[in-house]
Design an enzyme around this catalytic site. Structure first.
Site, short mmCIF file in Angstrom:
data_model
loop_
_atom_site.label_atom_id
_atom_site.label_comp_id
_atom_site.label_asym_id
_atom_site.label_seq_id
_atom_site.Cartn_x
_atom_site.Cartn_y
_atom_site.Cartn_z
N GLY A 1 12.32 62.73 30.60
CA GLY A 1 13.34 63.62 30.25
C GLY A 1 11.86 64.88 30.60
CG ASP B 1 17.74 66.56 22.90
OD1 ASP B 1 18.28 65.90 21.62
OD2 ASP B 1 16.26 66.54 22.70
NE ARG C 1 12.05 68.83 23.74
CZ ARG C 1 11.51 68.43 24.82
NH1 ARG C 1 11.25 68.21 24.83
NH2 ARG C 1 12.50 68.77 25.20
NE ARG D 1 26.52 62.89 -3.27
CZ ARG D 1 26.53 63.29 -4.23
NH1 ARG D 1 26.83 64.52 -3.80
NH2 ARG D 1 26.61 62.86 -5.53
CG LEU E 1 21.41 54.96 13.01
CD1 LEU E 1 22.08 55.41 11.66
CD2 LEU E 1 21.15 53.38 13.07
NE ARG F 1 15.20 58.52 20.57
CZ ARG F 1 14.88 60.28 21.15
NH1 ARG F 1 15.29 60.19 22.11
NH2 ARG F 1 14.18 60.99 21.60
#
EC number: 2.7.1.11
Length: 383
Positions: free
Chosen positions: A115, A141, A185, A277, A284, A286
């Site tokens: 990145g 991202d 992020r 909820r 998960l 990734r």
């Protein structure tokens, strides 16, 4: 005899779907040039090790890895060689050791998959140590500048949409509001893409402020219309309504995003009285089998990266623009940041679907559907 050209390849930063597709493509393309490909272990940590941790990769080694998640080379998202953390808590500049590792391997070039942060470190090492570097953009991202697509984004997006599909059935069955917190992020690409594809009624992204009152109005409006459930998607970097980031510090002293989903869920429940909820998708996104698009982009980027090495075009990053692979200066790519465009197709689409996505400071008149470009590759041919 001419010495066989030696090319290193490493993966750096967080893992994601499609990394192995890049490695496989580089190794397979190398047969056409007669290059030797060395896979460096655990990003720059492999270059810091003595002996340098690397293996000669051949087509047998990369056979069948196209569909593997993660990376066979290993990766890290810490231990910056320019500020390497020591056991006593001090930071030491070990950049010259990393640079020496490149030269100890006798490399003629290095392909770095990472990145913006990882590519910035590798570019700095390359400039300081006279490396020949080619970059490949990778981040779930999808925020690396100058490229429409980065490796890993589409796998993460697919997983988030699948999670929303599953949560929707539970929400309907129990007449609940379901809040899904996804990664992001600093950018909301996963949240807005998954929210639209997964039929969310509220999508919150870091690029836009929002009103909890408006969020709850949307949910109550749906209830009044006879809809017994609502789906909310929120990116992890979204702040509280007062502008505070929601973070936590782990046992290693690292400060990480996490918890905005619970903040939003608690406020919804408190203000509407509707059972709510919260699910945090986390890592998960990734893992797992890479999506078809990440395999396609990985293959295309890997071939193009090695072609740049063969052409002696260094300090460049491969990128996807206008349905083709191009190359751009690494410095230009890492200097730019790709956030969700507030006047772009996805924001307009969400508004057109009557989805609450925050406080958009402009009117949004109707526009022809043909003007919407989602930025996805379009196959040639009839249809």
């Amino acid at each position: 005899m001419t010495r066989q050209k030696r090319v290193g390849i490493l993966t750096s930063g967080g893992d994601c779907g499609g990394l192995n597709a890049v490695t496989r493509a580089v190794v397979r393309r190398a047969r056409d040039y007669g290059f030797a490909i060395y896979g460096i272990k655990d990003a720059t940590m492999g270059l810091l090790s003595r002996p340098v941790e690397a293996e000669l990769l051949d087509t047998k080694r990369v056979s069948s890895i196209l569909r593997y998640g993660g990376t066979i080379l290993g990766t890290i998202n810490k231990n910056n060689p320019f500020a390497f953390p020591m056991p006593d808590g001090s930071l030491v500049d070990r950049s010259e050791e990393a640079i020496e590792g490149y030269h100890r391997l006798g490399l003629d070039a290095l392909i770095g998959i990472g990145g913006d942060g990882s590519l910035a470190i590798l570019d700095k090492l390359a400039r300081q140590g006279n490396w020949n570097l080619v970059g490949v953009p990778k981040t779930i991202d999808n925020d690396v500048g100058t490229t429409e697509h980065s490796i890993g984004f589409h796998t993460a997006l697919s997983i988030a949409v699948e999670a929303l599909d599953r949560l929707t059935y539970t929400a309907i069955s129990h007449s609940r509001v379901m809040v899904l917190e996804v990664m992001g992020r600093d950018a909301g690409h996963i949240a807005i893409g998954a929210g639209i594809a997964g039929g969310a009624h509220v999508i919150l992204i870091p690029e836009l402020p929002y009103s909890l009152e408006k969020v709850c109005e949307k949910i109550l409006e749906r209830k009044e219309q006879g809809n017994n459930y609502s789906i909310v998607v929120v990116a992890e970097a979204v702040k509280t309504e007062s502008g505070e980031p929601v973070r936590y510090t782990n046992s290693l002293g690292q400060t990480l995003y996490g918890g905005i989903g619970h903040y939003i869920g608690n406020e919804i429940s408190k203000r509407t009285g509707i059972e709510t909820r919260v699910s945090i998708l986390g890592h998960l996104q990734r893992g797992g089998t890479p999506s078809a698009l990440d395999r396609l982009f990985g293959a295309a980027f890997g071939v193009a990266a090695l072609d740049l090495v063969a052409q002696n075009k260094f300090g460049r990053m491969v990128a996807w623009q206008n349905r083709r692979v191009v190359d751009v200066p690494i410095a230009e790519a890492i200097a730019q940041y790709r956030s969700v465009e507030l006047d772009g197709a996805l924001v307009e689409t969400a508004l057109g679907l009557n989805t609450y996505i925050g406080e958009v400071d402009r009117p949004h008149p109707p526009y022809p559907q043909s003007s919407v470009d989602l930025g996805l590759p379009v196959p040639h041919g009839g249809g």
